[in-house]
Design a protein around this motif. Sequence first.
Motif, PDB file in Angstrom:
ATOM      1  N   GLY A  34      31.595  17.490  59.478  1.00 53.87           N
ATOM      2  CA  GLY A  34      32.662  16.693  58.894  1.00 53.87           C
ATOM      3  C   GLY A  34      32.784  15.297  59.459  1.00 53.87           C
ATOM      4  N   ALA A  35      31.772  14.846  60.191  1.00 56.84           N
ATOM      5  CA  ALA A  35      31.803  13.498  60.763  1.00 56.84           C
ATOM      6  C   ALA A  35      31.578  12.464  59.669  1.00 56.84           C
ATOM      7  CB  ALA A  35      30.741  13.362  61.844  1.00 56.84           C
ATOM      8  N   LYS A  36      32.415  11.446  59.656  1.00 58.12           N
ATOM      9  CA  LYS A  36      32.279  10.377  58.664  1.00 58.12           C
ATOM     10  C   LYS A  36      31.456   9.248  59.285  1.00 58.12           C
ATOM     11  CE  LYS A  36      36.612  11.450  56.302  1.00 58.12           C
ATOM     12  NZ  LYS A  36      35.917  12.060  55.149  1.00 58.12           N
ATOM     13  N   VAL A  37      30.245   9.106  58.809  1.00 58.48           N
ATOM     14  CA  VAL A  37      29.356   8.048  59.305  1.00 58.48           C
ATOM     15  C   VAL A  37      28.951   7.160  58.139  1.00 58.48           C
ATOM     16  CG1 VAL A  37      28.480   9.449  61.217  1.00 58.48           C
ATOM     17  CG2 VAL A  37      27.301   9.495  59.026  1.00 58.48           C
ATOM     18  N   ASN A  38      28.893   5.885  58.420  1.00 59.98           N
ATOM     19  CA  ASN A  38      28.421   4.923  57.426  1.00 59.98           C
ATOM     20  C   ASN A  38      26.916   4.790  57.576  1.00 59.98           C
ATOM     21  OD1 ASN A  38      31.089   4.321  56.544  1.00 59.98           O
ATOM     22  ND2 ASN A  38      31.352   2.970  58.314  1.00 59.98           N
ATOM     23  N   VAL A  39      26.188   5.192  56.561  1.00 59.88           N
ATOM     24  CA  VAL A  39      24.724   5.172  56.623  1.00 59.88           C
ATOM     25  C   VAL A  39      24.230   3.759  56.329  1.00 59.88           C
ATOM     26  CG1 VAL A  39      22.594   6.128  55.692  1.00 59.88           C
ATOM     27  CG2 VAL A  39      24.633   7.578  55.901  1.00 59.88           C
ATOM     28  N   SER A  40      23.393   3.254  57.233  1.00 58.26           N
ATOM     29  CA  SER A  40      22.840   1.904  57.097  1.00 58.26           C
ATOM     30  C   SER A  40      21.314   1.986  57.137  1.00 58.26           C
ATOM     31  CB  SER A  40      23.351   0.998  58.229  1.00 58.26           C
ATOM     32  OG  SER A  40      22.792  -0.293  58.132  1.00 58.26           O
ATOM     33  N   PRO A  41      20.665   2.126  55.984  1.00 50.68           N
ATOM     34  CA  PRO A  41      19.191   2.206  55.973  1.00 50.68           C
ATOM     35  C   PRO A  41      18.571   0.908  56.499  1.00 50.68           C
ATOM     36  CG  PRO A  41      20.122   2.923  53.876  1.00 50.68           C
ATOM     37  CD  PRO A  41      21.229   2.262  54.637  1.00 50.68           C
ATOM     38  N   ILE A  42      17.491   1.041  57.228  1.00 47.44           N
ATOM     39  CA  ILE A  42      16.785  -0.142  57.729  1.00 47.44           C
ATOM     40  C   ILE A  42      15.739  -0.632  56.732  1.00 47.44           C
ATOM     41  CG2 ILE A  42      17.130   0.539  60.127  1.00 47.44           C
ATOM     42  CD1 ILE A  42      14.176   1.425  60.160  1.00 47.44           C
ATOM     43  N   ASP A  43      15.642   0.040  55.583  1.00 48.42           N
ATOM     44  CA  ASP A  43      14.678  -0.357  54.562  1.00 48.42           C
ATOM     45  C   ASP A  43      14.894  -1.824  54.182  1.00 48.42           C
ATOM     46  OD1 ASP A  43      15.212   2.373  54.716  1.00 48.42           O
ATOM     47  OD2 ASP A  43      14.379   2.764  52.759  1.00 48.42           O
ATOM     48  N   TRP A  44      13.788  -2.522  53.914  1.00 51.60           N
ATOM     49  CA  TRP A  44      13.788  -3.910  53.447  1.00 51.60           C
ATOM     50  C   TRP A  44      14.267  -4.900  54.503  1.00 51.60           C
ATOM     51  CZ3 TRP A  44      11.205  -3.427  49.114  1.00 51.60           C
ATOM     52  CH2 TRP A  44      11.388  -2.283  48.320  1.00 51.60           C
ATOM     53  N   THR A  45      14.415  -4.480  55.749  1.00 51.59           N
ATOM     54  CA  THR A  45      14.857  -5.386  56.803  1.00 51.59           C
ATOM     55  C   THR A  45      13.744  -5.533  57.838  1.00 51.59           C
ATOM     56  OG1 THR A  45      15.765  -3.720  58.323  1.00 51.59           O
ATOM     57  CG2 THR A  45      17.167  -4.437  56.498  1.00 51.59           C
ATOM     58  N   TRP A  46      13.917  -6.533  58.716  1.00 51.34           N
ATOM     59  CA  TRP A  46      12.929  -6.740  59.778  1.00 51.34           C
ATOM     60  C   TRP A  46      13.021  -5.663  60.848  1.00 51.34           C
ATOM     61  CZ3 TRP A  46       9.114 -10.558  60.273  1.00 51.34           C
ATOM     62  CH2 TRP A  46       9.030 -11.426  59.181  1.00 51.34           C
ATOM     63  N   LYS A  47      14.062  -4.843  60.819  1.00 53.61           N
ATOM     64  CA  LYS A  47      14.183  -3.744  61.770  1.00 53.61           C
ATOM     65  C   LYS A  47      13.184  -2.622  61.484  1.00 53.61           C
ATOM     66  CE  LYS A  47      19.079  -4.359  62.923  1.00 53.61           C
ATOM     67  NZ  LYS A  47      18.824  -4.619  64.350  1.00 53.61           N
ATOM     68  N   THR A  48      12.522  -2.690  60.326  1.00 56.54           N
ATOM     69  CA  THR A  48      11.533  -1.653  60.026  1.00 56.54           C
ATOM     70  C   THR A  48      10.413  -1.623  61.061  1.00 56.54           C
ATOM     71  OG1 THR A  48      10.343  -3.178  58.572  1.00 56.54           O
ATOM     72  CG2 THR A  48      11.963  -1.736  57.549  1.00 56.54           C
ATOM     73  N   LEU A  49      10.215  -2.733  61.762  1.00 56.79           N
ATOM     74  CA  LEU A  49       9.145  -2.787  62.759  1.00 56.79           C
ATOM     75  C   LEU A  49       9.648  -2.458  64.161  1.00 56.79           C
ATOM     76  CD1 LEU A  49       6.133  -3.493  63.195  1.00 56.79           C
ATOM     77  CD2 LEU A  49       6.857  -5.810  63.730  1.00 56.79           C
TER      78      LEU A  49
END
Length: 307
Positions: A34-49
């Motif tokens: 039941g934890a409410k977390v905001n999902v932040s995909p790293i797709d399409w960002t420079w964090k992918t590396l």
Amino acid sequence: MAAAMQLRCWGGDWGLPSVHNESLVVLAYAKFSGAKVNVSPIDWTWKTLTATVPELVCGDTSVKEPSQILNFLRKQRFNADYELSARQGADTMAYIALLQEKLQPALLHTFWLDAENYGSVTRPWFASRSPFPLNFLVPGRHADSARSRILLTRGESRQCRITELEGKLYGDAKECLNLLSYRLGTASYFFGNLPTSLDAFVFGFVAPLHKARLPNSPLQSHLRQLENLTHFCDNILADYFNSAQPCLPPSVQETMDANLQKLTQLVNKESNLIEKMDDNLRSSPQHKPHRPEPKPGLLVEKSSAPA
């Protein structure tokens, strides 16, 4: 007021909220507890590396690794294991260790080191989710990391050839899946009527193998014979992720996969196309010197010398 929690992870596909095993573990546990977390995909960002995922950020606190993230959530009173007995808690730790030691190396090999799967599924997917020019670097970086992780888990040196370990990797993984299938039996979850952290780990590790359209995977073929495990994954998706990540019809998914592969091929051929365009411009009529043709009746014959 408690600080908002943000989960950084790889995004979803194949009817899954994330294609990344360990990110999927945390996403499932958050749903179960039941934890409410905001999902932040790293797709399409420079964090992918550079990013290490999954990563849970809460205020000034950053937690990585699934086991550490789950412990952090428990301290925030999001505990999916509160009804487990001491014996069940010990069994949970033992099965999670089994998954990480026996199943995870074979999964890494299946997706990252098997040439056919890597070339047609894994590499195109991760390349298409990374901005240029990282799309050329990210898949190879992850493949190298997968190889190192396999060797570390198996206690081998970096000089060891992965091909020498393949038989043992897949043998251990199939045995692990058999044990999980036997332990689950006809139940919906591994302990009682509610999912726990063990269910989150099993789902996170097994679901991508179940859902990915792999051209070559003896491990996937073996999993399909264990119907209770595939039903286990399907039921969790339907009960906890149906609205967030609906499963696509096979025809639609096949079209998306084909378009994804075409996109990667176009990016790889970009430089060749530019060179061809330059060649065409050089050979076009506008770039050829103008040579006027002689008009009829104005031809001048050379005069012959007098005899």
